[in-house]
Design a protein around this motif. Structure first.
Motif, short mmCIF file in Angstrom:
data_model
loop_
_atom_site.label_atom_id
_atom_site.label_comp_id
_atom_site.label_asym_id
_atom_site.label_seq_id
_atom_site.Cartn_x
_atom_site.Cartn_y
_atom_site.Cartn_z
N ALA A 107 -3.51 10.04 0.26
CA ALA A 107 -3.97 9.08 -0.75
C ALA A 107 -3.38 7.72 -0.45
CB ALA A 107 -3.50 9.52 -2.13
N MET A 108 -4.01 6.69 -0.94
CA MET A 108 -3.41 5.35 -0.84
C MET A 108 -3.80 4.51 -2.05
SD MET A 108 -5.63 2.72 1.11
CE MET A 108 -7.34 2.46 0.80
N ASP A 109 -2.84 3.77 -2.57
CA ASP A 109 -3.11 2.81 -3.65
C ASP A 109 -2.68 1.43 -3.15
OD1 ASP A 109 -4.01 4.79 -5.32
OD2 ASP A 109 -2.45 4.52 -6.84
N VAL A 110 -3.51 0.43 -3.34
CA VAL A 110 -3.11 -0.95 -3.01
C VAL A 110 -2.61 -1.61 -4.28
CG1 VAL A 110 -3.83 -3.19 -2.10
CG2 VAL A 110 -4.81 -1.08 -1.15
N LEU A 111 -1.36 -2.05 -4.25
CA LEU A 111 -0.74 -2.68 -5.42
C LEU A 111 -0.63 -4.18 -5.19
CD1 LEU A 111 2.26 -0.18 -5.71
CD2 LEU A 111 -0.11 0.13 -6.48
N VAL A 112 -0.94 -4.95 -6.22
CA VAL A 112 -0.86 -6.41 -6.09
C VAL A 112 -0.08 -6.98 -7.28
CG1 VAL A 112 -3.00 -6.65 -4.77
CG2 VAL A 112 -3.08 -6.71 -7.26
N PRO A 113 0.48 -8.19 -7.09
CA PRO A 113 1.27 -8.81 -8.15
C PRO A 113 0.48 -8.96 -9.45
CG PRO A 113 1.50 -10.06 -6.12
CD PRO A 113 0.46 -9.02 -5.87
N SER A 114 1.16 -8.83 -10.54
CA SER A 114 0.69 -9.01 -11.92
C SER A 114 -0.33 -7.98 -12.38
CB SER A 114 0.16 -10.43 -12.18
OG SER A 114 -1.19 -10.53 -11.84
N ILE A 133 0.86 -1.19 0.00
CA ILE A 133 0.00 0.00 0.00
C ILE A 133 0.90 1.24 0.00
CG2 ILE A 133 -1.91 1.20 1.10
CD1 ILE A 133 -2.67 -1.34 2.55
N VAL A 134 0.90 1.94 -1.12
CA VAL A 134 1.68 3.18 -1.21
C VAL A 134 0.77 4.33 -0.79
CG1 VAL A 134 2.96 4.71 -2.75
CG2 VAL A 134 3.13 2.23 -3.04
N TYR A 135 1.27 5.23 0.07
CA TYR A 135 0.41 6.32 0.55
C TYR A 135 1.16 7.65 0.58
CZ TYR A 135 2.57 5.59 5.17
OH TYR A 135 3.45 5.47 6.21
#
Ligand code: 4AD
Ligand code: MG
Length: 460
Positions: free
Chosen positions: A373-380, A349-351
């Protein structure tokens, strides 16, 4: 005679007499005294093997049944003589409901995804797409259950709107004007004469409506279609996609991250438990690493990483990126994937992103440079969730809208929420199709949408 679904039949521990099954023929082959018909009714991945004896009155007709035909079979479920299945249906009657000719496009062989997109009306009859859309249905149900169990109220936010939530201008316009004779006033289009008396478009997000309801009902969520006229032909963008958007009153960015993490873990764990047959197909034929990846997401703590540190990690890396990495620039998919797949090997989670690359409604941090702000990043996939704490301070919000040259008068009601009992609140949007891509390993968003809408593509 009891009408039953094949999935239900095949789960039985004991033989069952007098059942009626209806479905479509996947294959048929003749033995000496029998015809074996494999049928599937969409209830599950596994076909039912029907044994039609040559003594049946319409046996000649049965021998002409071709792949794709719709049939009804009545008979008894008995232990199978052959290997490969536990049960088979000993037919007493086989009725042909709808014949399918030899030109049926789905003959028993593997077709490419590209070809199947050209027959999107038939592809749900294949194993892979049947499985994908069963999983889609199960997960949609799981989303509602997740929120309902936590006391969230489901909000049906409007699809037609007059506002642009993200401010990115990727709107599909809605009008009843005769496009050959659009009314003008002083050289400009006169929207006062259009259906709604002002500009209208399809929604890009239900967030603004959800915020109003969170500030009344506490915890709410919307789950519905959203539309973006982004002309980007990537495998992760569609013009019409579904978003899950919770919004919580009296909740800051950390509570928001907690909910995002809990939601993703819950949905992945749910799929592993409730969609096992269908998931096994994807693990076998689509993405060999699927099950370990999903287990890992369901059980690991998500990394929480300020944007500044994310950029540092990318700048320090040896990896060559197509797009430049720099403070103040948005992360591209390749950067997001590098963080989650290579650096941390779990969701990240980048914030606290720079305010310049984020929409007007995100709460300004004390540094006055970044927003919550926050973005949840997941593989692929890269970005699966985008969200934020919202700016609840009227003066700060107005300054920000001025800075971005937004028409404040059109958002008077949104600003009102900051006048009357304003409170900290937060929410996010999870792209439902991206979640399905993650869970199935399907690489292209077009293949998790029944009838996908992308640039130059609205057939079906
Ligand atoms: O990051 P986005 O643009 O955030 C919002 O729309 C906020 N208003 C949500 C909120 O805070 N309530 O979009 C949210 C998610 C993205 O992370 C992505 O998963 C998905 O929606 N998404 C798309 N999915 C498919 N096709 C597209 N064109 C998408 N655009 C965004
Ligand atoms: Mg985003």
């Amino acid at each position: 005679m009891k009408r039953m679904k094949i999935a239900e039949l095949l789960q039985s521990d004991t033989p069952i007499e007098n059942v009626l099954v209806k479905g479509w023929v996947r294959t048929r082959r003749d033995a000496k005294r029998f015809s074996f018909i494999e049928i599937n009714d969409g209830s599950g991945l596994k076909n039912l093997q029907v044994v039609a004896d040559s003594t049946l009155a319409n046996y000649e007709e049965i021998q002409k049944i071709l792949t794709g035909s719709a049939v009804a079979v009545a008979g008894s479920m008995v232990a199978s003589q052959g290997s490969g299945q536990q049960w088979e249906l000993q037919a007493e009657t086989v009725t042909i409901i709808g014949q399918s000719p030899e030109s049926y496009p789905l003959q028993k062989k593997r077709h490419s995804d590209e070809y199947l997109r050209t027959i999107a009306h038939l592809r749900p009859r294949t194993n892979k797409y049947g499985a994908a859309f069963r999983i889609r249905s199960k997960l949609s149900f799981a989303v509602h259950r997740f929120f309902n169990d936590r006391g969230f109220i489901c909000l049906h936010s409007p699809i037609l709107t007059g506002s642009d939530c993200e401010g990115a201008g990727e709107l599909f316009r809605v009008t009843t004007f005769d496009l050959k004779q659009v009314p003008l006033a002083a050289g400009q289009v006169d929207f006062s004469r259009d259906f709604f008396g002002s500009e209208a478009n399809l929604t890009v997000s239900g967030q603004l409506a959800a915020e109003m309801f969170a500030l009344a009902l506490g915890d709410v969520y919307t789950f519905g279609p959203t539309f973006r006229a982004e002309n980007s032909n990537t495998r992760r963008h569609a013009a019409e996609f579904w978003m899950v958007e919770p919004e919580m009153a009296f909740c800051d960015l950390h509570g928001n991250m907690d909910l995002g993490e809990a939601l993703v873990k819950h949905l992945v764990a749910y799929a592993l438990k409730e969609c096992r047959d269908d998931l096994d197909l994807f693990a076998r034929f689509v993405e060999p690493n699927l099950l370990p990846t999903l287990e890992n997401i369901a059980t690991s703590d998500f990394v929480r990483l300020p944007y500044r540190e994310a950029v540092d990690l990318l700048l320090q890396s040896e990896q060559r990126f197509e797009y430049e990495v720099a403070y103040g620039k948005d992360l591209q998919t390749e950067h997001e994937r590098y963080l989650t797949e290579i650096v941390f090997q779990r969701p990240v989670i980048v914030y606290n992103y720079p305010k310049e690359i984020k929409p007007f409604y995100m709460r300004l941090n004390d540094d006055r440079q970044t927003v919550a702000a926050m973005d949840v990043l997941v593989p692929s996939i890269g970005e699966l969730i985008g969200g934020s704490q919202r700016e609840e301070r009227l003066d700060v919000l107005e300054d920000r809208m001025d800075e971005m040259k937004m028409p404040k008068d059109r958002y008077w009601w949104y600003l009102d929420a900051r006048r009357y009992g304003t409170a900290e609140h937060s929410g996010f949007g999870l792209g439902f199709e991206r979640l399905l891509m993650l869970i199935t390993g399907i690489a292209n968003i077009r293949d998790v949408i029944p009838f996908p809408r992308t640039p130059s593509n609205i057939e079906f």
